[in-house]
Design a protein around this motif. Sequence first.
Motif, PDB file in Angstrom:
ATOM      1  N   ARG A  34     -36.669  85.227  28.788  1.00  0.00           N
ATOM      2  CA  ARG A  34     -34.791  85.471  28.350  1.00  0.00           C
ATOM      3  C   ARG A  34     -34.690  84.499  29.969  1.00  0.00           C
ATOM      4  NH1 ARG A  34     -37.078  90.009  29.874  1.00  0.00           N
ATOM      5  NH2 ARG A  34     -36.542  91.281  28.893  1.00  0.00           N
ATOM      6  N   ALA A  35     -32.924  84.014  30.193  1.00  0.00           N
ATOM      7  CA  ALA A  35     -32.636  83.759  31.099  1.00  0.00           C
ATOM      8  C   ALA A  35     -32.674  84.439  32.369  1.00  0.00           C
ATOM      9  CB  ALA A  35     -31.678  83.506  30.432  1.00  0.00           C
ATOM     10  N   SER A  36     -33.713  83.606  32.870  1.00  0.00           N
ATOM     11  CA  SER A  36     -33.009  84.536  34.571  1.00  0.00           C
ATOM     12  C   SER A  36     -31.933  85.361  35.286  1.00  0.00           C
ATOM     13  CB  SER A  36     -33.618  82.861  35.787  1.00  0.00           C
ATOM     14  OG  SER A  36     -32.517  82.411  36.379  1.00  0.00           O
ATOM     15  N   SER A  37     -30.772  85.804  34.420  1.00  0.00           N
ATOM     16  CA  SER A  37     -29.870  85.667  34.687  1.00  0.00           C
ATOM     17  C   SER A  37     -28.529  85.514  33.573  1.00  0.00           C
ATOM     18  CB  SER A  37     -28.636  84.971  36.063  1.00  0.00           C
ATOM     19  OG  SER A  37     -28.128  83.768  35.154  1.00  0.00           O
ATOM     20  N   THR A  38     -28.211  87.459  33.962  1.00  0.00           N
ATOM     21  CA  THR A  38     -27.521  87.396  32.392  1.00  0.00           C
ATOM     22  C   THR A  38     -25.849  86.821  32.161  1.00  0.00           C
ATOM     23  OG1 THR A  38     -27.155  89.384  33.385  1.00  0.00           O
ATOM     24  CG2 THR A  38     -28.694  89.862  32.397  1.00  0.00           C
ATOM     25  N   SER A  39     -25.401  86.109  31.365  1.00  0.00           N
ATOM     26  CA  SER A  39     -24.360  85.410  30.815  1.00  0.00           C
ATOM     27  C   SER A  39     -23.017  86.760  31.062  1.00  0.00           C
ATOM     28  CB  SER A  39     -24.336  84.947  29.695  1.00  0.00           C
ATOM     29  OG  SER A  39     -24.494  86.280  28.344  1.00  0.00           O
ATOM     30  N   TRP A  40     -23.282  88.224  31.072  1.00  0.00           N
ATOM     31  CA  TRP A  40     -22.718  89.168  31.186  1.00  0.00           C
ATOM     32  C   TRP A  40     -21.625  88.959  32.858  1.00  0.00           C
ATOM     33  CZ3 TRP A  40     -22.447  92.464  34.143  1.00  0.00           C
ATOM     34  CH2 TRP A  40     -23.975  93.562  34.512  1.00  0.00           C
ATOM     35  N   GLU A  41     -22.729  88.561  33.289  1.00  0.00           N
ATOM     36  CA  GLU A  41     -22.502  89.204  34.755  1.00  0.00           C
ATOM     37  C   GLU A  41     -21.154  88.108  35.453  1.00  0.00           C
ATOM     38  OE1 GLU A  41     -25.819  90.249  37.425  1.00  0.00           O
ATOM     39  OE2 GLU A  41     -26.015  89.141  36.485  1.00  0.00           O
ATOM     40  N   GLY A  42     -21.185  86.993  34.813  1.00  0.00           N
ATOM     41  CA  GLY A  42     -20.677  85.707  35.283  1.00  0.00           C
ATOM     42  C   GLY A  42     -19.277  86.076  34.843  1.00  0.00           C
ATOM     43  N   ARG A  43     -19.187  86.697  33.563  1.00  0.00           N
ATOM     44  CA  ARG A  43     -17.642  87.040  32.704  1.00  0.00           C
ATOM     45  C   ARG A  43     -17.556  87.862  32.934  1.00  0.00           C
ATOM     46  NH1 ARG A  43     -20.337  86.385  28.187  1.00  0.00           N
ATOM     47  NH2 ARG A  43     -21.277  87.852  27.298  1.00  0.00           N
ATOM     48  N   TYR A  44     -18.002  89.259  33.921  1.00  0.00           N
ATOM     49  CA  TYR A  44     -17.365  90.160  34.368  1.00  0.00           C
ATOM     50  C   TYR A  44     -16.812  89.980  35.947  1.00  0.00           C
ATOM     51  CZ  TYR A  44     -17.059  95.690  36.023  1.00  0.00           C
ATOM     52  OH  TYR A  44     -16.112  96.493  36.523  1.00  0.00           O
ATOM     53  N   ARG A  45     -17.591  89.196  36.522  1.00  0.00           N
ATOM     54  CA  ARG A  45     -17.321  88.702  37.895  1.00  0.00           C
ATOM     55  C   ARG A  45     -15.641  88.448  37.754  1.00  0.00           C
ATOM     56  NH1 ARG A  45     -18.293  84.519  41.615  1.00  0.00           N
ATOM     57  NH2 ARG A  45     -18.144  85.235  44.240  1.00  0.00           N
ATOM     58  N   THR A  46     -15.694  87.216  36.552  1.00  0.00           N
ATOM     59  CA  THR A  46     -14.551  86.694  36.542  1.00  0.00           C
ATOM     60  C   THR A  46     -13.090  87.326  35.846  1.00  0.00           C
ATOM     61  OG1 THR A  46     -15.890  84.287  35.260  1.00  0.00           O
ATOM     62  CG2 THR A  46     -12.870  84.573  35.342  1.00  0.00           C
ATOM     63  N   TRP A  47     -13.754  88.587  35.306  1.00  0.00           N
ATOM     64  CA  TRP A  47     -12.263  89.304  34.963  1.00  0.00           C
ATOM     65  C   TRP A  47     -11.847  89.901  35.643  1.00  0.00           C
ATOM     66  CZ3 TRP A  47      -9.042  90.622  31.421  1.00  0.00           C
ATOM     67  CH2 TRP A  47      -9.958  89.832  30.021  1.00  0.00           C
ATOM     68  N   VAL A  48     -12.842  90.506  36.691  1.00  0.00           N
ATOM     69  CA  VAL A  48     -12.497  91.042  38.448  1.00  0.00           C
ATOM     70  C   VAL A  48     -11.418  90.442  39.182  1.00  0.00           C
ATOM     71  CG1 VAL A  48     -13.702  92.245  40.644  1.00  0.00           C
ATOM     72  CG2 VAL A  48     -14.633  92.818  37.963  1.00  0.00           C
ATOM     73  N   GLY A  50      -9.738  87.598  38.248  1.00  0.00           N
ATOM     74  CA  GLY A  50      -8.847  87.594  37.631  1.00  0.00           C
ATOM     75  C   GLY A  50      -7.798  88.486  38.173  1.00  0.00           C
ATOM     76  N   CYS A  51      -8.318  89.982  38.009  1.00  0.00           N
ATOM     77  CA  CYS A  51      -7.623  90.709  37.666  1.00  0.00           C
ATOM     78  C   CYS A  51      -7.227  90.944  39.404  1.00  0.00           C
ATOM     79  CB  CYS A  51      -8.268  92.393  37.649  1.00  0.00           C
ATOM     80  SG  CYS A  51      -8.622  92.886  35.293  1.00  0.00           S
ATOM     81  N   ASP A  52      -7.984  90.835  40.337  1.00  0.00           N
ATOM     82  CA  ASP A  52      -7.581  90.893  41.911  1.00  0.00           C
ATOM     83  C   ASP A  52      -6.642  90.243  41.919  1.00  0.00           C
ATOM     84  OD1 ASP A  52      -9.629  93.020  41.973  1.00  0.00           O
ATOM     85  OD2 ASP A  52     -10.201  92.038  43.487  1.00  0.00           O
ATOM     86  N   ALA A  53      -6.534  88.592  41.281  1.00  0.00           N
ATOM     87  CA  ALA A  53      -5.668  87.525  41.918  1.00  0.00           C
ATOM     88  C   ALA A  53      -3.873  87.815  40.747  1.00  0.00           C
ATOM     89  CB  ALA A  53      -5.991  86.242  41.159  1.00  0.00           C
ATOM     90  N   PHE A  54      -4.356  88.645  39.488  1.00  0.00           N
ATOM     91  CA  PHE A  54      -2.789  89.031  39.171  1.00  0.00           C
ATOM     92  C   PHE A  54      -2.515  90.005  39.818  1.00  0.00           C
ATOM     93  CE2 PHE A  54      -1.075  92.359  37.032  1.00  0.00           C
ATOM     94  CZ  PHE A  54      -0.236  91.455  35.803  1.00  0.00           C
ATOM     95  N   ALA A  55      -2.955  90.745  40.558  1.00  0.00           N
ATOM     96  CA  ALA A  55      -2.264  92.144  41.024  1.00  0.00           C
ATOM     97  C   ALA A  55      -1.910  91.786  42.862  1.00  0.00           C
ATOM     98  CB  ALA A  55      -3.684  93.181  41.732  1.00  0.00           C
ATOM     99  N   THR A  56      -2.744  90.295  42.905  1.00  0.00           N
ATOM    100  CA  THR A  56      -1.860  90.120  44.204  1.00  0.00           C
ATOM    101  C   THR A  56      -0.652  89.235  44.081  1.00  0.00           C
ATOM    102  OG1 THR A  56      -4.286  90.396  45.545  1.00  0.00           O
ATOM    103  CG2 THR A  56      -2.604  88.326  46.217  1.00  0.00           C
ATOM    104  N   ILE A  57      -0.640  87.952  42.799  1.00  0.00           N
ATOM    105  CA  ILE A  57       0.409  87.576  42.741  1.00  0.00           C
ATOM    106  C   ILE A  57       1.876  88.162  42.262  1.00  0.00           C
ATOM    107  CG2 ILE A  57       1.293  85.469  41.234  1.00  0.00           C
ATOM    108  CD1 ILE A  57      -1.905  84.351  41.397  1.00  0.00           C
TER     109      ILE A  57
END
Length: 496
Positions: A34-48, A50-57
């Motif tokens: 299997r891949a050495s990293s899981t694809s969902w981690e990158g997507r979840y971090r992007t969401w986090v 994005g949400c922090d940036a949205f709240a700030t802006i």
Amino acid sequence: MGGGRMEEMVPGADAITGVGTRRTRRRVVQTPPRASSTSWEGRYRTWVIGCDAFATILVIATMALAILEITGRPYFLHASGTAAAILFSLPLNRAWSQHVFGEGAEEYRRLGRALIIAAVVVALAGLLFGALDVQPWVFLAVPLVGLIALPQRYVLRKILHHARNKSGTCMLPVMAAGAPGTVRDLIERTRADSHVGWRVEAVCTDSGTGEVGGIAVAGRLDEVAEQVRRGGYRVVAVTSDPYWTPARLQQLAWDLEGTGAELVVAPVLMEIGGPRLNVSGVLGTPLLRVSAPAFTGGRRIIKEVFDRTTAGLGLLVISPVLLVIAVLIKLNDRGPVFYRQRRVGRDGDTFMMIKFRTMVVNADHLRNDLLDANEGSGPLFKMRRDPRVTRVGAVLRRYSLDELPQLFNVLGGTMSLVGPRPPLPEETESYHRAARRRLLVKPGLTGLWQVSGRSDLSWDQSVRLDLRYVEDWSLALDMVILWKTARAVLSGKGAY
């Protein structure tokens, strides 16, 4: 390939996370790469992010427009500077580190620390450049960002936990390496708390054969790095075993370089964690420092002030509710509204705890007749269908409304909003040495026991949770417990 062995996993679709659902079969097969990293981690971090940036802006833009409307002056530098301070402080304080996502109070602690530092930077910048009108940005804009970002993080976490608990997705594949007993304990813990996101999929032991906890042994302890390269595991969890000398652990860390796997070494002090554990180097040797639990000091004073202030305000807000409950109890059987019981507080001092009465008037005298029907563990007396509970009392217990008068105890200083469960004097007589550590802090209106199962917990589980709170207490942990208490009370689960 000659990879490790594990139970076969069958991929399936997951509409929310986009990660294949895995269902276990009993047939043991070779572990596929299997891949050495899981694809969902990158997507979840992007969401986090994005949400922090949205709240700030959102907050900064709204503040800028409101001030422009009121004063007629554009505050572009103030707005852009505050936004930059927040968005730079978040990654610098590792608030976007994927290692803290999804579990514990550390994620919220880092977010709070980043926002506090951002506010300090904005205030200092205002003093440095003579812009003394930065107060709204320091005392209003930054806190508002936190009020939006924290619930967003919580919602994302709940989505992640739902995916892990319901469909088994968004998990980190783990290789466990150590003695069979310690590995089995790790497997049981990961299965019981699947929301943490660890799934042990392969095991290495000293013998290199057999199975542990239903998982086939992939190889010997000296083959861990080789098995990780073949299986692509995301976490290598090293548990206690005489094989693991400092030199071998260091060699394992070197061998895992480039695999994408995170090496996690379980310390002997399994129940101590959080802010009390720190790693430091002395004379080139890494040492795990365990600081003493803090029972006094500045943070405890803040907790005391917060407890009493919140209790006082809470009593004012819910006073109509208290009045309605009191009337219902009185109309039910004309007995007293409140029930007072002696409990043991900090350092073994006793106090009178006040609750709404939920049982018949002579309930204490009837207890001896019901001892044979006791369903509680240890020194606790519990019955799911206690005949002494009144009709009104059953409703109050289900939603913990009977405990609201304990706010008077908090206001008086004998209890805290969050802490261990307040024990009866006869319970403490049978306490072993470890259990007596619960008495080092004030008992709480709620606690880890309240948000982790309530009356469904065994005695040992209750003690372990209380000791965990005593050992690892922090203000952030208190905030998380208070947040979770509302959900546990509304669900009524485990209350009787």
